[in-house]
Motif scaffolding. Structure first.
Motif, mmCIF file in Angstrom:
data_model
loop_
_atom_site.group_PDB
_atom_site.id
_atom_site.type_symbol
_atom_site.label_atom_id
_atom_site.label_comp_id
_atom_site.label_asym_id
_atom_site.label_seq_id
_atom_site.Cartn_x
_atom_site.Cartn_y
_atom_site.Cartn_z
ATOM 1 N N GLN A 24 0.806 -1.223 0.000
ATOM 2 C CA GLN A 24 0.000 0.000 0.000
ATOM 3 C C GLN A 24 0.842 1.279 0.000
ATOM 4 O O GLN A 24 0.301 2.369 0.046
ATOM 5 N N LEU A 25 2.172 1.117 -0.031
ATOM 6 C CA LEU A 25 3.092 2.264 -0.079
ATOM 7 C C LEU A 25 2.892 3.214 1.104
ATOM 8 O O LEU A 25 2.838 4.438 0.953
ATOM 9 N N HIS A 26 2.776 2.642 2.298
ATOM 10 C CA HIS A 26 2.605 3.457 3.491
ATOM 11 C C HIS A 26 3.855 4.301 3.748
ATOM 12 O O HIS A 26 4.983 3.887 3.431
ATOM 13 N N ASP A 27 3.651 5.467 4.332
ATOM 14 C CA ASP A 27 4.775 6.355 4.654
ATOM 15 C C ASP A 27 5.777 5.627 5.550
ATOM 16 O O ASP A 27 5.393 5.007 6.550
ATOM 17 N N GLY A 28 7.044 5.720 5.188
ATOM 18 C CA GLY A 28 8.092 5.142 6.011
ATOM 19 C C GLY A 28 8.420 3.698 5.720
ATOM 20 O O GLY A 28 9.337 3.138 6.335
ATOM 21 N N TYR A 29 7.707 3.073 4.776
ATOM 22 C CA TYR A 29 7.996 1.665 4.513
ATOM 23 C C TYR A 29 9.399 1.489 3.947
ATOM 24 O O TYR A 29 10.044 0.452 4.162
ATOM 25 N N GLU A 30 9.881 2.512 3.223
ATOM 26 C CA GLU A 30 11.235 2.411 2.672
ATOM 27 C C GLU A 30 12.282 2.310 3.782
ATOM 28 O O GLU A 30 13.220 1.513 3.691
ATOM 29 N N VAL A 31 12.105 3.120 4.829
ATOM 30 C CA VAL A 31 13.052 3.101 5.946
ATOM 31 C C VAL A 31 13.040 1.727 6.616
ATOM 32 O O VAL A 31 14.091 1.168 6.953
ATOM 33 N N ASP A 32 11.851 1.178 6.808
ATOM 34 C CA ASP A 32 11.740 -0.141 7.430
ATOM 35 C C ASP A 32 12.411 -1.214 6.573
ATOM 36 O O ASP A 32 13.100 -2.102 7.095
ATOM 37 N N ALA A 33 12.217 -1.129 5.258
ATOM 38 C CA ALA A 33 12.805 -2.131 4.363
ATOM 39 C C ALA A 33 14.332 -2.053 4.379
ATOM 40 O O ALA A 33 15.016 -3.083 4.422
ATOM 41 N N VAL A 34 14.857 -0.833 4.361
ATOM 42 C CA VAL A 34 16.308 -0.656 4.399
ATOM 43 C C VAL A 34 16.877 -1.218 5.697
ATOM 44 O O VAL A 34 17.894 -1.930 5.702
ATOM 45 N N ALA A 35 16.225 -0.918 6.819
ATOM 46 C CA ALA A 35 16.700 -1.404 8.120
ATOM 47 C C ALA A 35 16.636 -2.922 8.203
ATOM 48 O O ALA A 35 17.514 -3.567 8.777
ATOM 49 N N ARG A 36 15.619 -3.499 7.605
ATOM 50 C CA ARG A 36 15.403 -4.936 7.712
ATOM 51 C C ARG A 36 16.370 -5.739 6.841
ATOM 52 O O ARG A 36 16.836 -6.808 7.242
ATOM 53 N N PHE A 37 16.687 -5.244 5.647
ATOM 54 C CA PHE A 37 17.389 -6.072 4.670
ATOM 55 C C PHE A 37 18.827 -5.658 4.351
ATOM 56 O O PHE A 37 19.542 -6.432 3.711
ATOM 57 N N THR A 38 19.253 -4.469 4.739
ATOM 58 C CA THR A 38 20.558 -3.977 4.300
ATOM 59 C C THR A 38 21.698 -4.919 4.659
ATOM 60 O O THR A 38 22.539 -5.256 3.810
ATOM 61 N N ASP A 39 21.772 -5.358 5.903
ATOM 62 C CA ASP A 39 22.892 -6.211 6.325
ATOM 63 C C ASP A 39 22.947 -7.508 5.529
ATOM 64 O O ASP A 39 24.017 -7.942 5.073
ATOM 65 N N ARG A 40 21.793 -8.136 5.323
ATOM 66 C CA ARG A 40 21.766 -9.398 4.582
ATOM 67 C C ARG A 40 22.147 -9.191 3.123
ATOM 68 O O ARG A 40 22.874 -10.004 2.536
ATOM 69 N N LEU A 41 21.682 -8.093 2.530
ATOM 70 C CA LEU A 41 22.012 -7.822 1.133
ATOM 71 C C LEU A 41 23.492 -7.478 0.973
ATOM 72 O O LEU A 41 24.117 -7.852 -0.023
ATOM 73 N N LEU A 42 24.061 -6.776 1.950
ATOM 74 C CA LEU A 42 25.492 -6.464 1.897
ATOM 75 C C LEU A 42 26.321 -7.741 1.956
ATOM 76 O O LEU A 42 27.322 -7.877 1.233
ATOM 77 N N ARG A 43 25.915 -8.674 2.800
ATOM 78 C CA ARG A 43 26.651 -9.936 2.871
ATOM 79 C C ARG A 43 26.556 -10.701 1.554
ATOM 80 O O ARG A 43 27.539 -11.302 1.093
ATOM 81 N N LEU A 44 25.370 -10.667 0.946
ATOM 82 C CA LEU A 44 25.185 -11.355 -0.330
ATOM 83 C C LEU A 44 26.036 -10.710 -1.412
ATOM 84 O O LEU A 44 26.730 -11.398 -2.167
ATOM 85 N N ALA A 45 25.997 -9.378 -1.497
ATOM 86 C CA ALA A 45 26.779 -8.672 -2.523
ATOM 87 C C ALA A 45 28.273 -8.914 -2.319
ATOM 88 O O ALA A 45 29.009 -9.159 -3.281
ATOM 89 N N SER A 46 28.727 -8.861 -1.080
ATOM 90 C CA SER A 46 30.145 -9.071 -0.792
ATOM 91 C C SER A 46 30.591 -10.482 -1.151
ATOM 92 O O SER A 46 31.704 -10.691 -1.647
ATOM 93 N N SER A 47 29.716 -11.451 -0.914
ATOM 94 C CA SER A 47 30.081 -12.843 -1.204
ATOM 95 C C SER A 47 30.189 -13.115 -2.694
ATOM 96 O O SER A 47 30.874 -14.052 -3.110
ATOM 97 N N ARG A 48 29.517 -12.309 -3.521
ATOM 98 C CA ARG A 48 29.538 -12.534 -4.965
ATOM 99 C C ARG A 48 30.581 -11.683 -5.684
ATOM 100 O O ARG A 48 30.928 -11.965 -6.818
ATOM 101 N N LEU A 49 31.060 -10.605 -5.051
ATOM 102 C CA LEU A 49 32.074 -9.757 -5.678
ATOM 103 C C LEU A 49 33.463 -10.338 -5.422
ATOM 104 O O LEU A 49 33.831 -10.575 -4.274
ATOM 105 N N PRO A 50 34.267 -10.559 -6.461
ATOM 106 C CA PRO A 50 35.651 -11.006 -6.250
ATOM 107 C C PRO A 50 36.397 -10.003 -5.379
ATOM 108 O O PRO A 50 36.153 -8.794 -5.448
ATOM 109 N N ASN A 51 37.314 -10.486 -4.551
ATOM 110 C CA ASN A 51 38.014 -9.625 -3.595
ATOM 111 C C ASN A 51 38.703 -8.439 -4.264
ATOM 112 O O ASN A 51 38.627 -7.305 -3.791
#
Length: 199
Positions: A24-51
Motif C-alpha cells: 500500500q506504499l505506506h509512509d516510512g515503509y522504505e526506511v523499514d525495508a532498508v533497516a530490515r534487509f541492508t545487512d543481509r544484502l550487503l553480505r550477499l553482494a560481498s560474497s559474490r564480488l571477487p576480492n
C-alpha cells in the motif's frame, strides 16, 4: 509468558501488517525495508564480488542501487507479493543480478578502454564466477516464484528446458507447437527480468 502458538500468531500478524505497508506504499515503509534487509544484502553482494573487484566497487553502492530500483518499481505497481518472504527473495535476486552486471561492466571496461593498468586476475575467472550454494538457493526460490505465476503448460515447458531438452522435443512432449514453446520461454525471461530489476 506468551504461549508459543500465540507468539507465532503475533509474528504472522506483524509480518502481514509489514507486507501491507509495502503493497500500500505506506509512509516510512522504505526506511523499514532498508533497516530490515541492508545487512543481509550487503553480505550477499560481498560474497559474490571477487576480492580484487571490491577494491573498486563498494558492495554498499550495489545495495543502494537495488533499493532505488526496488522502490521505484514498487511505486509503479510492478511487483506482487503474497507473503513477506517474497520481498527478501526479490531483493536478493535483484542484488545477485546487479553484482553480475557490475562484474561484466568492469570486465568490459578493462578489455575495451584499458584505462587502468590492471591484470586479468583483477576480474573473475570462470571458476570465480561459479554460483555459490546460497546464490543457487536464491535463484531457485526466484524460479519457483516465477513458475507459480504462469500456466501449468508453461511450467512443464520451463522444467523440460531446464532438464536440457530441445525446443522440438519439448513441443512433442507437451503437445504444442515449437512457437508456443518459444513464447513460453520468452514470457518467463520477461517476468524474471522484471522481478530482478533488469534495466
Amino acid at each position: 509468558m506468551v504461549p508459543r502458538d500465540k507468539d507465532h500468531e503475533m509474528q504472522i500478524a506483524n509480518e502481514s501488517i509489514w507486507l501491507e505497508s509495502i503493497v500500500q506504499l505506506h509512509d516510512g515503509y522504505e526506511v523499514d525495508a532498508v533497516a530490515r534487509f541492508t545487512d543481509r544484502l550487503l553480505r550477499l553482494a560481498s560474497s559474490r564480488l571477487p576480492n580484487r573487484l571490491q577494491q573498486r566497487v563498494d558492495p554498499e553502492d550495489i545495495v543502494q542501487s537495488v533499493f532505488r530500483s526496488f522502490f521505484d518499481r514498487n511505486s509503479r505497481g510492478r511487483f506482487q507479493f503474497e507473503q513477506s518472504p517474497d520481498v527478501w527473495r526479490l531483493l536478493a535476486a535483484m542484488t545477485y543480478r546487479k553484482v553480475k552486471k557490475t562484474i561484466r561492466h568492469h570486465g568490459q571496461q578493462l578489455r575495451d578502454v584499458r584505462r587502468e593498468a590492471s591484470t586479468p586476475s583483477d576480474f573473475p575467472t570462470a571458476q570465480d564466477d561459479a554460483p555459490t550454494a546460497s546464490s543457487w538457493v536464491v535463484m531457485m526460490e526466484l524460479l519457483e516464484g516465477i513458475l507459480e505465476q504462469i500456466p501449468e503448460t508453461h511450467q512443464r515447458i520451463v522444467r523440460l528446458r531446464l532438464d536440457g531438452h530441445s525446443i522440438d522435443e519439448i513441443a512433442a512432449t507437451v503437445g504444442v507447437t515449437s512457437r508456443t514453446v518459444d513464447r513460453a520461454l520468452s514470457l518467463v525471461r520477461k517476468v524474471a527480468s522484471e522481478m530482478m530489476g533488469d534495466e
